[in-house]
Design an enzyme around this catalytic site. Structure first.
Site, PDB file in Angstrom:
ATOM      1  N   CYS A  85     -11.246  -0.813  -3.857  1.00 48.95           N
ATOM      2  CA  CYS A  85     -10.565   0.358  -4.451  1.00 48.95           C
ATOM      3  C   CYS A  85     -11.320   0.836  -5.682  1.00 48.95           C
ATOM      4  CB  CYS A  85      -9.119   0.023  -4.799  1.00 48.95           C
ATOM      5  SG  CYS A  85      -8.962  -1.325  -5.974  1.00 48.95           S
ATOM      6  N   GLN A  99       0.836  -1.209   0.000  1.00 44.55           N
ATOM      7  CA  GLN A  99       0.000   0.000   0.000  1.00 44.55           C
ATOM      8  C   GLN A  99       0.868   1.255   0.000  1.00 44.55           C
ATOM      9  OE1 GLN A  99      -3.295   0.151  -0.145  1.00 44.55           O
ATOM     10  NE2 GLN A  99      -3.982  -1.914   0.365  1.00 44.55           N
TER      11      GLN A  99
END
Ligand code: SAH
Length: 456
Positions: free
Chosen positions: A411, A286
């Protein structure tokens, strides 16, 4: 028959922006026909020129503003908007957070799903957050440059301050660029297929401050390798790993499969929620560590784990969610399609003395069916799929396994909404407001956590 469109190319018009698309473009409607205009905000009345027309929509360019939005921020550097580094950089941060919440609200309404969306969890300082950069290298007027592509093109705009990246990463890119210039290392040329350096990638641990530099090359041979290595080592004080990644293909794909360590270690370390992670050049990690901790914390809290549950983490990457959850669960199973990521996940478990997590290489949809056939009964299923969302077969397997809860980390709001409808069909209802978490300030990306529970 010639089509009758309400506007024509090169026409100058005036209009008021009524909405912002998911890509951050302003929308002006002429008789229900939409015209998309970059750098125009809701409520603004602008003079614009129509630049491109097609059957269902047109594009325009703003020329002058009769009124400006109270949410407009005057960007010091227009290159951030032009290059797509900060496509929402012209919108104030509170308005960006509302935009992301509204995007979910609108998609749910369109799908007739009456669900609540909580206000977006934002960052205190929504700039300079990225722990990773990948910048293209090009020769411009005889000089090697690093920067970013203009939106929708491969025209490189030289940039030194990227606004959304860790400033040490920006400095590192400039230092590496200067070393490459000094030794006249040829930049790769997409047209001719010649040259050496394609991309420079830099990662820096948010807590550890360890820096990794990856030189992505077209060729196996790296000219002046020893001198380059010595000078990069000298120019980047926090360097822990210098890697050459070879990508011989004539493609848009960034990284090749071959890594050669030029200096130092093959990986760097960083922490998330107090857990150590080894990160290699090819693994997914991430990019916004501060917000990732908030995202995982939200997912863990919403799962209400008390140490007695069995958890599946589908799409586990290098095991970041799995290992964060392991402390609060009886047992965690992770599955991931990239073998190198699973190797990292296993190592990361050992590194942290975690012995209740098991990792398998495979497609989540196939592995779920296998686990189900083997009689595995998870209490909680966590999914964090790529943009395309969940496979239909995974949803079926989930329905048959029957975990009490599903935590969906998404996402991509569009595939989330589609999947929530499919999950409803196998017995899962959303039981809490959907929680957007802003992982990518200044951009249009929307990340969120949704809790679903099995209906009796
Ligand atoms: N949860 C991790 C990774 C999320 S990104 C984290 O937060 O760091 C999504 C991951 O899904 C990537 O690592 C990608 O390699 C993996 N992936 C993509 N398609 C998959 C599939 N069909 N089955 C399993 N994993 C998949």
């Amino acid at each position: 028959m010639k089509l009758q469109l309400p506007v024509h190319k090169n026409e100058h018009r005036t209009g008021t922006v009524t909405d912002l698309t998911y890509e951050g473009n302003g929308v002006i409607k002429v008789d229900h026909y939409p015209i998309f205009i970059p750098n125009a905000l809701s409520g603004e009345t602008i003079e614009y020129v129509v630049t491109k027309v097609s059957k269902n929509f047109a594009w325009g360019r703003a020329l002058a503003w009769q009124t400006k939005s109270a949410d407009r921020v005057e960007l010091a550097d227009q290159r951030y908007l032009q290059t797509g580094i900060a496509p929402l950089g012209h919108l104030s941060y509170p308005a960006q957070l509302k935009f992301k919440q509204k995007l979910l609200v609108d998609l749910l309404a369109k799908a007739h799903l009456p669900l609540e969306v909580a206000p977006t969890l934002g960052m205190k300082t929504p700039v300079r957050y990225r722990n990773k950069a990948q910048v293209p290298v090009k020769l411009i007027r005889g000089r090697l440059e690093t920067g970013f592509y203009k939106r929708g093109s491969h025209d490189l705009v030289p940039i030194e301050d990227f606004l959304i990246q860790d400033p040490v990463i920006d400095q590192t890119i400039v230092a590496v660029r200067d070393v490459l210039r000094r030794h006249q290392i040829p930049a790769y040329d997409e047209q001719t297929g010649r040259g050496v350096i394609r991309t420079v990638m830099v990662r820096r641990g948010y807590y550890s401050h360890e820096v990794m530099v990856v030189l992505i090359t077209k060729t196996k041979h790296l000219p002046a390798q020893q001198a380059l290595t010595a000078e990069i080592v000298a120019a980047v004080p926090e360097l822990k790993s210098l890697v050459q990644n070879i990508n011989e293909k004539q493609t848009n794909k960034l990284l090749g499969d071959q890594n050669r360590v030029l200096w130092g270690q093959a990986t760097i370390n960083d922490q998330l929620l107090g857990i150590d992670f080894k990160i290699s050049p090819l693994s997914f990690y991430q990019v916004n560590p501060q917000q990732t901790e908030k995202l995982y914390q939200t997912a863990i809290e919403q799962a209400k784990l008390d140490g007695s549950q069995t958890v599946i983490d589908a799409y586990c990457g290098i095991g970041t969610i799995s290992l964060a959850v392991a402390k609060h669960a009886k047992k965690v199973y992770g599955v991931e399609i990239v073998p190198a990521a699973i190797a990292d996940a296993k190592q990361n478990a050992v590194l942290n003395g975690i012995d209740n997590a098991e990792f398998v290489v495979g497609k989540a949809e196939d592995q779920m069916a296998k686990w189900q056939a083997a009689g595995l009964k998870p209490d909680v299923l966590i999914v964090d799929p790529p943009r395309k969302g969940l496979a239909e077969s995974l949803i079926e397997a989930a329905g048959q396994m029957g975990p009490k809860k599903i935590i969906y980390v998404s996402c991509n709001p569009a595939t989330l909404v589609r999947d929530l409808q499919r999950l409803a069909a196998v017995g899962y209802q959303v039981t809490q407001p959907i929680q957007p978490v802003d992982q990518f300030p200044q951009t249009t990306h929307v990340e969120s956590v949704t809790v679903l529970e099995r209906q009796k």
